[in-house]
Design a protein around this motif. Structure first.
Motif, PDB file in Angstrom:
ATOM      1  N   GLU A   1       0.840  -1.205   0.000  1.00 20.87           N
ATOM      2  CA  GLU A   1       0.000   0.000   0.000  1.00 20.87           C
ATOM      3  C   GLU A   1       0.872   1.250   0.000  1.00 20.87           C
ATOM      4  OE1 GLU A   1      -3.761   2.001   2.468  1.00 20.87           O
ATOM      5  OE2 GLU A   1      -3.070  -0.023   2.942  1.00 20.87           O
ATOM      6  N   THR A   2       0.368   2.296  -0.657  1.00 20.25           N
ATOM      7  CA  THR A   2       0.992   3.616  -0.656  1.00 20.25           C
ATOM      8  C   THR A   2      -0.032   4.648  -0.219  1.00 20.25           C
ATOM      9  OG1 THR A   2       2.560   3.097  -2.429  1.00 20.25           O
ATOM     10  CG2 THR A   2       2.070   5.420  -2.062  1.00 20.25           C
ATOM     11  N   LEU A   3       0.358   5.544   0.687  1.00 19.90           N
ATOM     12  CA  LEU A   3      -0.464   6.670   1.088  1.00 19.90           C
ATOM     13  C   LEU A   3       0.213   7.957   0.656  1.00 19.90           C
ATOM     14  CD1 LEU A   3      -1.529   5.775   4.769  1.00 19.90           C
ATOM     15  CD2 LEU A   3      -2.802   5.370   2.643  1.00 19.90           C
ATOM     16  N   THR A   4      -0.599   8.927   0.208  1.00 18.03           N
ATOM     17  CA  THR A   4      -0.110  10.261  -0.117  1.00 18.03           C
ATOM     18  C   THR A   4      -0.869  11.265   0.734  1.00 18.03           C
ATOM     19  OG1 THR A   4       0.359   9.597  -2.396  1.00 18.03           O
ATOM     20  CG2 THR A   4       0.232  11.956  -1.948  1.00 18.03           C
ATOM     21  N   ALA A   5      -0.139  12.070   1.488  1.00 23.85           N
ATOM     22  CA  ALA A   5      -0.770  13.009   2.415  1.00 23.85           C
ATOM     23  C   ALA A   5      -1.571  14.065   1.661  1.00 23.85           C
ATOM     24  CB  ALA A   5       0.287  13.679   3.282  1.00 23.85           C
TER      25      ALA A   5
ATOM     26  N   LEU B   1       9.769  -0.295   4.349  1.00 22.32           N
ATOM     27  CA  LEU B   1       9.011   0.951   4.491  1.00 22.32           C
ATOM     28  C   LEU B   1       9.778   2.065   3.803  1.00 22.32           C
ATOM     29  CD1 LEU B   1       6.843   2.865   5.787  1.00 22.32           C
ATOM     30  CD2 LEU B   1       8.382   2.991   7.780  1.00 22.32           C
ATOM     31  N   GLN B   2       9.112   2.807   2.917  1.00 20.98           N
ATOM     32  CA  GLN B   2       9.702   3.976   2.269  1.00 20.98           C
ATOM     33  C   GLN B   2       8.887   5.217   2.606  1.00 20.98           C
ATOM     34  OE1 GLN B   2       9.893   2.809  -1.936  1.00 20.98           O
ATOM     35  NE2 GLN B   2      12.082   2.501  -1.720  1.00 20.98           N
ATOM     36  N   VAL B   3       9.572   6.284   2.983  1.00 23.00           N
ATOM     37  CA  VAL B   3       8.941   7.575   3.271  1.00 23.00           C
ATOM     38  C   VAL B   3       9.629   8.620   2.406  1.00 23.00           C
ATOM     39  CG1 VAL B   3       8.451   9.310   5.030  1.00 23.00           C
ATOM     40  CG2 VAL B   3       8.390   6.877   5.622  1.00 23.00           C
ATOM     41  N   THR B   4       8.824   9.437   1.704  1.00 24.48           N
ATOM     42  CA  THR B   4       9.367  10.412   0.769  1.00 24.48           C
ATOM     43  C   THR B   4       8.776  11.795   1.018  1.00 24.48           C
ATOM     44  OG1 THR B   4       9.583   8.671  -0.911  1.00 24.48           O
ATOM     45  CG2 THR B   4       9.709  10.956  -1.677  1.00 24.48           C
ATOM     46  N   ASN B   5       9.659  12.796   1.172  1.00 23.55           N
ATOM     47  CA  ASN B   5       9.272  14.202   1.258  1.00 23.55           C
ATOM     48  C   ASN B   5       8.230  14.454   2.351  1.00 23.55           C
ATOM     49  OD1 ASN B   5       9.702  16.829   0.291  1.00 23.55           O
ATOM     50  ND2 ASN B   5       7.875  16.742  -1.000  1.00 23.55           N
ATOM     51  N   TYR B   6       8.514  13.926   3.525  1.00 26.69           N
ATOM     52  CA  TYR B   6       7.596  14.036   4.664  1.00 26.69           C
ATOM     53  C   TYR B   6       7.887  15.344   5.410  1.00 26.69           C
ATOM     54  CZ  TYR B   6       5.305  12.620   9.043  1.00 26.69           C
ATOM     55  OH  TYR B   6       4.502  12.553  10.147  1.00 26.69           O
ATOM     56  N   LYS B   7       6.912  16.263   5.396  1.00 26.41           N
ATOM     57  CA  LYS B   7       7.120  17.576   5.999  1.00 26.41           C
ATOM     58  C   LYS B   7       5.963  17.930   6.939  1.00 26.41           C
ATOM     59  CE  LYS B   7       7.503  19.467   1.903  1.00 26.41           C
ATOM     60  NZ  LYS B   7       7.713  20.455   0.834  1.00 26.41           N
ATOM     61  N   PRO B   8       6.269  18.322   8.167  1.00 22.50           N
ATOM     62  CA  PRO B   8       5.220  18.793   9.076  1.00 22.50           C
ATOM     63  C   PRO B   8       4.875  20.253   8.779  1.00 22.50           C
ATOM     64  CG  PRO B   8       7.333  18.894  10.167  1.00 22.50           C
ATOM     65  CD  PRO B   8       7.594  18.307   8.806  1.00 22.50           C
TER      66      PRO B   8
ATOM     67  N   GLY C   1       1.416  15.879  -0.129  1.00 24.10           N
ATOM     68  CA  GLY C   1       2.376  15.327  -1.075  1.00 24.10           C
ATOM     69  C   GLY C   1       3.328  14.312  -0.488  1.00 24.10           C
ATOM     70  N   ALA C   2       3.437  14.250   0.832  1.00 20.93           N
ATOM     71  CA  ALA C   2       4.305  13.240   1.446  1.00 20.93           C
ATOM     72  C   ALA C   2       3.796  11.841   1.094  1.00 20.93           C
ATOM     73  CB  ALA C   2       4.331  13.421   2.953  1.00 20.93           C
ATOM     74  N   LYS C   3       4.710  10.900   0.905  1.00 21.33           N
ATOM     75  CA  LYS C   3       4.333   9.532   0.555  1.00 21.33           C
ATOM     76  C   LYS C   3       4.895   8.537   1.559  1.00 21.33           C
ATOM     77  CE  LYS C   3       3.773  10.052  -4.456  1.00 21.33           C
ATOM     78  NZ  LYS C   3       2.337   9.694  -4.442  1.00 21.33           N
ATOM     79  N   MET C   4       4.129   7.500   1.787  1.00 18.57           N
ATOM     80  CA  MET C   4       4.497   6.415   2.696  1.00 18.57           C
ATOM     81  C   MET C   4       4.088   5.101   2.009  1.00 18.57           C
ATOM     82  SD  MET C   4       2.747   5.704   6.407  1.00 18.57           S
ATOM     83  CE  MET C   4       3.134   4.303   7.430  1.00 18.57           C
ATOM     84  N   THR C   5       5.053   4.188   1.823  1.00 15.22           N
ATOM     85  CA  THR C   5       4.795   2.942   1.100  1.00 15.22           C
ATOM     86  C   THR C   5       5.340   1.761   1.890  1.00 15.22           C
ATOM     87  OG1 THR C   5       4.942   4.079  -1.039  1.00 15.22           O
ATOM     88  CG2 THR C   5       5.141   1.692  -1.049  1.00 15.22           C
ATOM     89  N   VAL C   6       4.576   0.669   1.900  1.00 12.20           N
ATOM     90  CA  VAL C   6       5.010  -0.579   2.517  1.00 12.20           C
ATOM     91  C   VAL C   6       5.051  -1.674   1.456  1.00 12.20           C
ATOM     92  CG1 VAL C   6       4.433  -2.401   4.182  1.00 12.20           C
ATOM     93  CG2 VAL C   6       4.152  -0.004   4.820  1.00 12.20           C
ATOM     94  N   TYR C   7       6.178  -2.420   1.422  1.00  7.85           N
ATOM     95  CA  TYR C   7       6.341  -3.583   0.554  1.00  7.85           C
ATOM     96  C   TYR C   7       6.579  -4.810   1.430  1.00  7.85           C
ATOM     97  CZ  TYR C   7       7.394  -0.250  -3.237  1.00  7.85           C
ATOM     98  OH  TYR C   7       7.347   0.774  -4.151  1.00  7.85           O
ATOM     99  N   GLY C   8       6.087  -5.944   0.990  1.00  8.46           N
ATOM    100  CA  GLY C   8       6.448  -7.214   1.585  1.00  8.46           C
ATOM    101  C   GLY C   8       7.697  -7.753   0.922  1.00  8.46           C
ATOM    102  N   ILE C   9       8.602  -8.347   1.691  1.00 10.45           N
ATOM    103  CA  ILE C   9       9.830  -8.913   1.134  1.00 10.45           C
ATOM    104  C   ILE C   9       9.589 -10.402   0.847  1.00 10.45           C
ATOM    105  CG2 ILE C   9      12.273  -9.359   1.522  1.00 10.45           C
ATOM    106  CD1 ILE C   9      12.369  -6.918   3.300  1.00 10.45           C
ATOM    107  N   ASN C  10       9.579 -10.728  -0.429  1.00 10.98           N
ATOM    108  CA  ASN C  10       9.273 -12.099  -0.839  1.00 10.98           C
ATOM    109  C   ASN C  10      10.339 -13.076  -0.360  1.00 10.98           C
ATOM    110  OD1 ASN C  10       7.043 -11.110  -2.280  1.00 10.98           O
ATOM    111  ND2 ASN C  10       8.283 -10.741  -4.103  1.00 10.98           N
ATOM    112  N   GLY C  11       9.893 -14.256   0.046  1.00 13.48           N
ATOM    113  CA  GLY C  11      10.803 -15.289   0.467  1.00 13.48           C
ATOM    114  C   GLY C  11      11.396 -15.091   1.853  1.00 13.48           C
TER     115      GLY C  11
END
Length: 213
Positions: free
Chosen positions: A48-52, A73-80, A202-212
């Protein structure tokens, strides 16, 4: 279901909107792909990916399951919205964040303004600092973490990653970040939130599962 063949060789198969290529497919020349990729090669599966957008927090629920042991977990351009704000990472179960004083974390980096060490750590507190002292303009904060065994009730949840944070035009901090939960608990979600303000769009938060894993 449909297939495309060249001679007697099947070059792709389509089923319910999903196109599958043979595992030995080789592309040559100029190739353009469009749409959303749900898997990064054979190693990661997008969950899943969320965009603020007008968000006070970003919370991905039900992303940690028994399907995978480890996650990215990837977080991109996260600004308060408030300058110089600390940002929290919280684990959750059933949509409820865990705020018990069981989080541990370390953050070890370098400050660009003078090359000095920038180190913070916490033990038995109610949240994890994602990064120290983030500015509310320019690039904010970005990072990547491997999260180990968050949904396994027999293992400790631990995360290891790298990140960087901008503090206005004054300086940037980059370094290594790790966190965990004291005790063995099964989690199924993760939340990011500023300490007191909201998140700039515009901030993004993404979660990936690691296969295997």
């Amino acid at each position: 279901m449909a297939t495309l063949k060249m001679g007697s060789t099947t070059v792709l198969t389509e089923s319910s909107g999903t196109v599958t290529l043979p595992s030995t497919t080789t592309f040559t020349g100029n190739v353009t792909l469009s749409g959303t990729a749900n898997s990064l090669g054979n190693g990661y599966t997008h969950i899943e990916t969320l965009t603020a957008s007008g968000s006070s927090l970003m919370h991905i629920e039900d992303c940690f399951t028994s399907t995978y042991t480890n996650y990215l977990l990837q977080v991109t351009n996260y600004k308060p919205n408030a300058d110089g704000e600390a940002n929290k990472i919280l684990l959750s179960t059933g949509g409820t964040v865990n705020t018990g004083a069981y989080y541990w974390y370390t953050w070890a980096g370098i400050k660009t303004s003078d090359g000095s060490d920038y180190r913070v750590a916490g033990r038995d507190i109610a949240y994890v600092y994602m990064n120290p002292n983030t500015g509310n303009n320019e690039t904010g904060a970005s990072g990547t973490w491997f999260i180990h065994a968050p949904n396994n009730s027999a293992l400790y949840t631990m995360a290891n990653g790298v990140g960087s944070t901008h503090h206005s035009s004054e300086y940037q901090i980059g370094g290594a970040h790790s966190f965990g939960w004291r005790g063995i608990t099964s989690f199924d979600g993760i939340q990011l939130a500023p300490a007191t303000s909201s998140i700039i769009d515009g901030a993004k938060m993404t979660v990936y599962g690691i296969n295997g894993s």
